[in-house]
Each structure stands twice: as structure tokens, then as C-alpha cells.
Design an enzyme around this catalytic site. Structure first.
Site, PDB file in Angstrom:
ATOM      1  N   ASN A   9       0.805  -1.216   0.000  1.00 22.08           N
ATOM      2  CA  ASN A   9       0.000   0.000   0.000  1.00 22.08           C
ATOM      3  C   ASN A   9       0.843   1.273   0.000  1.00 22.08           C
ATOM      4  O   ASN A   9       0.407   2.300  -0.518  1.00 22.08           O
ATOM      5  CB  ASN A   9      -0.922   0.006   1.225  1.00 22.08           C
ATOM      6  N   ASN A  11       4.694   1.217  -0.527  1.00 23.33           N
ATOM      7  CA  ASN A  11       5.835   1.096  -1.439  1.00 23.33           C
ATOM      8  C   ASN A  11       5.708  -0.142  -2.314  1.00 23.33           C
ATOM      9  O   ASN A  11       5.081  -1.132  -1.928  1.00 23.33           O
ATOM     10  CB  ASN A  11       7.154   0.990  -0.650  1.00 23.33           C
ATOM     11  N   GLY A 110      -4.698 -11.298   2.086  1.00 15.93           N
ATOM     12  CA  GLY A 110      -3.742 -10.496   1.329  1.00 15.93           C
ATOM     13  C   GLY A 110      -2.596 -11.339   0.815  1.00 15.93           C
ATOM     14  O   GLY A 110      -2.088 -12.235   1.505  1.00 15.93           O
ATOM     15  N   ASP A 112       0.483 -10.624   0.375  1.00 12.97           N
ATOM     16  CA  ASP A 112       1.715 -10.503   1.163  1.00 12.97           C
ATOM     17  C   ASP A 112       1.690 -11.424   2.377  1.00 12.97           C
ATOM     18  O   ASP A 112       2.695 -12.045   2.735  1.00 12.97           O
ATOM     19  CB  ASP A 112       1.943  -9.051   1.589  1.00 12.97           C
ATOM     20  N   ASP A 132       4.140  -8.535  10.646  1.00 13.06           N
ATOM     21  CA  ASP A 132       4.594  -7.778   9.479  1.00 13.06           C
ATOM     22  C   ASP A 132       4.270  -6.302   9.686  1.00 13.06           C
ATOM     23  O   ASP A 132       3.103  -5.905   9.739  1.00 13.06           O
ATOM     24  CB  ASP A 132       3.905  -8.301   8.213  1.00 13.06           C
ATOM     25  N   THR A 189       6.328  18.294  24.865  1.00 12.52           N
ATOM     26  CA  THR A 189       5.311  17.733  23.985  1.00 12.52           C
ATOM     27  C   THR A 189       5.867  16.684  23.034  1.00 12.52           C
ATOM     28  O   THR A 189       5.284  15.606  22.861  1.00 12.52           O
ATOM     29  CB  THR A 189       4.644  18.863  23.172  1.00 12.52           C
TER      30      THR A 189
END
Length: 260
Positions: A9, A11, A110, A112, A132, A189
Site C-alpha cells: 500500500n 511502497n 492479502g 503478502d 509484518d 510535547t
């Protein structure tokens, strides 16, 4: 030589796999963009092959895994037009998964995750948990027989940070990195955000792995992979092994099954 392509999604990863040994000679990343044409891919990768001292003719096999359906066509054009090779597509004949998908919707798994499961089972024995780290973080169980049993999908750490920054007007965008020191009490912060995002994500991963192990009820080896695994491997004891190229190695294994 095999060109393995893993289109995620965020690279698209291209890897040159040495014949016989299965070793990865080179790997390159480019941002995923379904609008990128086969011609654009060709210009980019031809230059990178040249840096390796190779011509396009060195590529005689291509395999593609993608979770972005719109990206597939242009990658197929790259293969057929510029390498003269009909690409193999992981999960599609003649490279079906060859393992039991013991889940309710096997057609929705998926690519992958399926490729990771194949590679993990080939490289390690027993029950396995594969974590992953990508756009999403997935945690999958592969049993000792090599069957895919199911898993977890959680927002990736970058998605979590994006949601926080976009929803809170006064919070700055920060780089994700391991906080310095062991304190979880931030004094400003940026430190407070870094602690919350990083250690919060480590706690999420460790907690989900512990719950999955309890549900499996047998010893399970935990394998980490994905582009962001390097962020966590030195700061948690949850992983038994880190396989940075698990998906690419799985693609090479699938391609090896197809002769000719």
C-alpha cells in the site's frame, strides 16, 4: 535472473534474486502509485539495473505480489513489454498458494500475508506467529503443518501517528524513533508524543502476541518482518527472529515451483 515485485500500500519493492542460491542481489523501493505506467517503471528500473552492471535481458522471470489491484496491470505491462516475460502473479495459476487456508474467507487473504506464511514455514519449524510491520501491522498464525489459521490487522505505527497529528491541531509532526532512555514520563510535547507512539505500539504488539500465544496453546516462534521491523527489533524481547526479506524470499520460493 528473477525479478520479484512486492506491491504494498505504501511502497513497491523490486528485488533481483540470484538463480540457484535464491540470494537477493539488490532491492529497490518506489512509492506505490497505481497511476504509474509500465513505461515509467521501465525508465526507473533500467537505470537501477545499469548501476548493477546488468541489462534488461538479464531478467528472464518475473513474479508479482500485490495488495493494490489497480497497480497490477502496469506491472504486468512492465514485464511483458520491457522484459519480454509473462509475469507470474502470486496466488494465481500456475502459482497457487499450495497451503491450507483455514479461515472463513480465504479469497480475501492479502497476497503478502500468504507469501509470508509460505516463507516462514519453509524457514522455521513448529507453530509460527509472523508480525509484518507495514502500512498496517498484521500478526498471523501459521501452524506446525504450514496451514494459515488466521490473524490480526492493526493500524500501522505511521497511520496511528497521522491520525493523532491530523486530529489534534496543536500537535507537531514528529519522526518515529525509539525514545532516549527508559523513562515513560515525557518532559515536553515532542517527548510525550514519541513515548506514547513508540512504547504504546510496543505494548500493543507485545500484548497481542501474548494473547495469540495463549490462544494457540502450544509453543510458537515469533518472526518479525516488514519495512518498519527495524524500529522495534532492538527494543522488545517479543521476537525470536527477524526476517527482513521474508516476503521477497517467499516470492522466490513460489517462482521456483514453476519451471520454464
Amino acid at each position: 535472473m528473477l525479478l520479484a515485485i512486492d506491491a504494498g500500500n505504501t511502497n513497491v519493492v523490486f528485488a533481483l534474486v540470484e538463480p540457484g542460491s535464491g540470494g537477493i542481489r539488490a532491492r529497490w523501493r518506489i512509492a506505490t502509485d497505481p497511476r504509474r505506467t509500465g513505461d515509467e517503471y521501465a525508465v526507473w528500473i533500467t537505470q537501477l539495473l545499469g548501476l548493477e552492471g546488468l541489462e534488461r535481458s538479464a531478467i528472464d522471470k518475473v513474479i508479482i505480489s500485490t495488495v493494490v489491484p489497480r497497480a497490477l496491470h502496469n506491472l504486468e505491462v512492465l514485464s511483458t513489454k520491457y522484459f519480454g516475460v509473462t509475469p507470474l502473479v502470486a496466488g494465481r495459476a500456475p502459482v497457487e498458494w499450495g497451503m491450507d487456508l483455514d479461515v472463513e474467507e480465504p479469497q480475501n487473504l492479502g497476497a503478502d500475508r500468504a507469501v509470508n506464511a509460505i516463507a516462514a514455514h519453509a524457514l522455521h519449524e513448529g507453530d509460527l506467529i509472523v508480525v509484518d510491520f507495514g502500512t498496517a501491522t498484521t500478526i498471523d498464525w501459521i501452524d506446525y503443518r504450514g496451514a494459515y489459521k488466521g490473524g490480526i490487522i492493526a493500524p500501522g505505527i505511521n497511520l496511528s501517528l497521522d491520525a493523532l497529528v491530523n486530529a489534534a491541531a496543536k500537535l507537531p509532526r514528529i519522526a518515529i524513533e525509539a525514545p532516549v532512555g527508559n523513562s515513560v514520563v515525557g518532559r515536553n510535547t515532542v517527548d510525550q508524543m514519541n513515548i506514547g507512539i513508540y512504547w504504546g505500539y510496543v505494548a500493543l504488539i507485545e500484548g497481542l502476541i501474548a494473547r495469540m500465544k495463549a490462544e494457540i496453546g502450544r509453543p510458537a516462534k515469533v518472526i518479525a518482518t516488514g519495512g518498519l521491523a527495524v524500529l522495534f527489533e532492538k527494543h522488545t524481547l517479543a521476537f525470536d527472529a527477524v526476517e527482513h526479506d521474508l516476503t521477497l524470499r517467499g516470492l522466490a520460493m513460489l517462482a521456483e515451483r514453476v519451471k520454464g
